[in-house]
Motif scaffolding. Structure first.
Motif, PDB file in Angstrom:
ATOM      1  N   THR A  50       1.085  -1.250   0.508  1.00 17.55           N
ATOM      2  CA  THR A  50      -0.323   0.172  -0.046  1.00 17.55           C
ATOM      3  C   THR A  50       1.058   1.212  -0.053  1.00 17.55           C
ATOM      4  OG1 THR A  50      -1.644  -1.274   1.472  1.00 17.55           O
ATOM      5  CG2 THR A  50      -2.034   1.347   1.369  1.00 17.55           C
ATOM      6  N   ALA A  51       0.615   2.133  -0.710  1.00 20.81           N
ATOM      7  CA  ALA A  51       1.391   3.342  -1.332  1.00 20.81           C
ATOM      8  C   ALA A  51       0.294   4.769  -0.699  1.00 20.81           C
ATOM      9  CB  ALA A  51       1.622   3.246  -2.453  1.00 20.81           C
ATOM     10  N   PHE A  52       1.284   5.005   0.384  1.00 19.35           N
ATOM     11  CA  PHE A  52       0.349   6.277   0.886  1.00 19.35           C
ATOM     12  C   PHE A  52       1.285   7.838   0.243  1.00 19.35           C
ATOM     13  CE2 PHE A  52      -0.393   3.221   4.180  1.00 19.35           C
ATOM     14  CZ  PHE A  52      -1.330   3.416   3.533  1.00 19.35           C
ATOM     15  N   ALA A  53       0.161   9.088   0.514  1.00 15.87           N
ATOM     16  CA  ALA A  53       0.690  10.085  -0.017  1.00 15.87           C
ATOM     17  C   ALA A  53      -0.019  11.009   0.330  1.00 15.87           C
ATOM     18  CB  ALA A  53       0.908  10.253  -1.591  1.00 15.87           C
ATOM     19  N   LEU A  70       4.234  14.742   1.610  1.00 10.82           N
ATOM     20  CA  LEU A  70       5.007  12.782   2.558  1.00 10.82           C
ATOM     21  C   LEU A  70       4.546  11.660   1.508  1.00 10.82           C
ATOM     22  CD1 LEU A  70       7.012  12.287   4.111  1.00 10.82           C
ATOM     23  CD2 LEU A  70       4.830  12.159   6.174  1.00 10.82           C
ATOM     24  N   SER A  71       5.296  11.044   1.091  1.00 12.09           N
ATOM     25  CA  SER A  71       5.082   9.497   0.881  1.00 12.09           C
ATOM     26  C   SER A  71       5.664   8.859   1.800  1.00 12.09           C
ATOM     27  CB  SER A  71       5.774   9.122  -0.651  1.00 12.09           C
ATOM     28  OG  SER A  71       4.837  10.203  -1.728  1.00 12.09           O
ATOM     29  N   ASP A  72       4.692   7.817   1.820  1.00 10.64           N
ATOM     30  CA  ASP A  72       5.405   5.814   2.731  1.00 10.64           C
ATOM     31  C   ASP A  72       4.647   4.667   1.839  1.00 10.64           C
ATOM     32  OD1 ASP A  72       3.522   6.540   3.887  1.00 10.64           O
ATOM     33  OD2 ASP A  72       3.705   6.574   6.097  1.00 10.64           O
ATOM     34  N   THR A  73       5.616   3.611   2.753  1.00  7.29           N
ATOM     35  CA  THR A  73       4.670   2.999   1.911  1.00  7.29           C
ATOM     36  C   THR A  73       4.523   1.703   3.312  1.00  7.29           C
ATOM     37  OG1 THR A  73       6.361   1.122   1.323  1.00  7.29           O
ATOM     38  CG2 THR A  73       4.894   2.918  -0.671  1.00  7.29           C
ATOM     39  N   SER A  74       3.776   0.595   2.716  1.00  2.59           N
ATOM     40  CA  SER A  74       3.286  -0.612   3.715  1.00  2.59           C
ATOM     41  C   SER A  74       2.855  -1.865   3.777  1.00  2.59           C
ATOM     42  CB  SER A  74       1.871  -0.037   4.869  1.00  2.59           C
ATOM     43  OG  SER A  74       1.594  -1.498   6.211  1.00  2.59           O
ATOM     44  N   ARG A  75       3.700  -2.945   3.747  1.00  2.87           N
ATOM     45  CA  ARG A  75       3.135  -4.046   3.119  1.00  2.87           C
ATOM     46  C   ARG A  75       1.954  -4.468   4.475  1.00  2.87           C
ATOM     47  NH1 ARG A  75       5.823  -6.150  -1.041  1.00  2.87           N
ATOM     48  NH2 ARG A  75       8.150  -4.305  -1.716  1.00  2.87           N
ATOM     49  N   GLN A  76       1.476  -4.054   5.050  1.00  4.36           N
ATOM     50  CA  GLN A  76       0.513  -4.517   5.788  1.00  4.36           C
ATOM     51  C   GLN A  76      -1.195  -4.945   5.224  1.00  4.36           C
ATOM     52  OE1 GLN A  76       0.132  -2.755  10.124  1.00  4.36           O
ATOM     53  NE2 GLN A  76      -2.094  -3.896   9.821  1.00  4.36           N
ATOM     54  N   PRO A  77      -1.630  -6.056   5.111  1.00  3.41           N
ATOM     55  CA  PRO A  77      -2.751  -6.215   4.356  1.00  3.41           C
ATOM     56  C   PRO A  77      -3.071  -5.201   5.329  1.00  3.41           C
ATOM     57  CG  PRO A  77      -2.129  -8.798   5.118  1.00  3.41           C
ATOM     58  CD  PRO A  77      -0.646  -7.754   5.651  1.00  3.41           C
ATOM     59  N   MET A  78      -4.424  -4.866   4.531  1.00  2.00           N
ATOM     60  CA  MET A  78      -5.567  -4.404   5.849  1.00  2.00           C
ATOM     61  C   MET A  78      -6.782  -4.114   4.976  1.00  2.00           C
ATOM     62  SD  MET A  78      -3.262  -0.367   5.710  1.00  2.00           S
ATOM     63  CE  MET A  78      -2.107  -0.229   5.871  1.00  2.00           C
ATOM     64  N   SER A  79      -7.922  -3.960   5.259  1.00  2.00           N
ATOM     65  CA  SER A  79      -9.267  -4.264   5.015  1.00  2.00           C
ATOM     66  C   SER A  79      -9.520  -2.909   3.859  1.00  2.00           C
ATOM     67  CB  SER A  79     -10.616  -3.834   6.046  1.00  2.00           C
ATOM     68  OG  SER A  79     -10.450  -3.412   6.623  1.00  2.00           O
TER      69      SER A  79
END
Length: 158
Positions: A50-53, A70-79
């Motif tokens: 999941t890419a966040f901005a 500001l950009s960041d990412t997460s590999r955690q699965p989310m609903s």
């Protein structure tokens, strides 16, 4: 971990975001511009990441605007609901970090949530929680179609 804010053109901000925003508000106020700030976050899921901005959008009444990203990412699965509330949490974190500056300079600030007000959309399941979270922190809340910081500005970056 230090957050790496950037201008829209990709130029890195080399100082803490609070210092950058303080400088911007002082400059814009000195020029006589009437400024409003909107903070929002959007995300996209691609290949399990999941890419966040998150964006801070400065609007000069009648004179255009600009933003920081500001950009960041997460590999955690989310609903979908969890992802929507994570977006809101990222926006609130930034708004809270900067709210004293906005108060000092008498700047109107809104937190925008990329959540659809139409119950036929999956993101709508997070609407009440997001609204309560944002308003409970004392911030003005906007959802689609009025949440342009998240649904347009952050969306273009992510």
């Amino acid at each position: 971990m230090e957050q790496q804010w950037q201008r829209l053109d990709g130029t890195a901000i080399r100082r803490p975001i609070e210092e950058e925003v303080r400088s911007v508000l002082a400059r814009e106020t000195a020029k006589g511009h009437q400024v409003k700030v909107c903070i929002g976050t959007d995300s996209q899921v691609r290949a399990g990441t999941t890419a966040f901005a998150t964006v801070i959008v400065f609007i000069r009444k009648g004179k255009g605007g600009f933003m920081y990203v500001l950009s960041d990412t997460s590999r955690q699965p989310m609903s979908v609901k969890e992802r929507m509330l994570t977006e809101v949490g990222k926006s609130i974190e930034v708004a809270y970090q900067l709210c004293d500056l906005f108060t000092t300079y008498s700047i109107d600030m809104e937190v925008h949530a990329d959540i659809n007000t139409n119950p036929n959309f999956k993101s709508n399941h997070a609407l009440k929680d997001a609204m309560g979270y944002i308003m409970g922190m004392g911030f003005a809340f906007r959802a689609k179609p009025y949440a342009f910081a998240s649904s347009c500005c952050a969306d273009k970056v992510v």
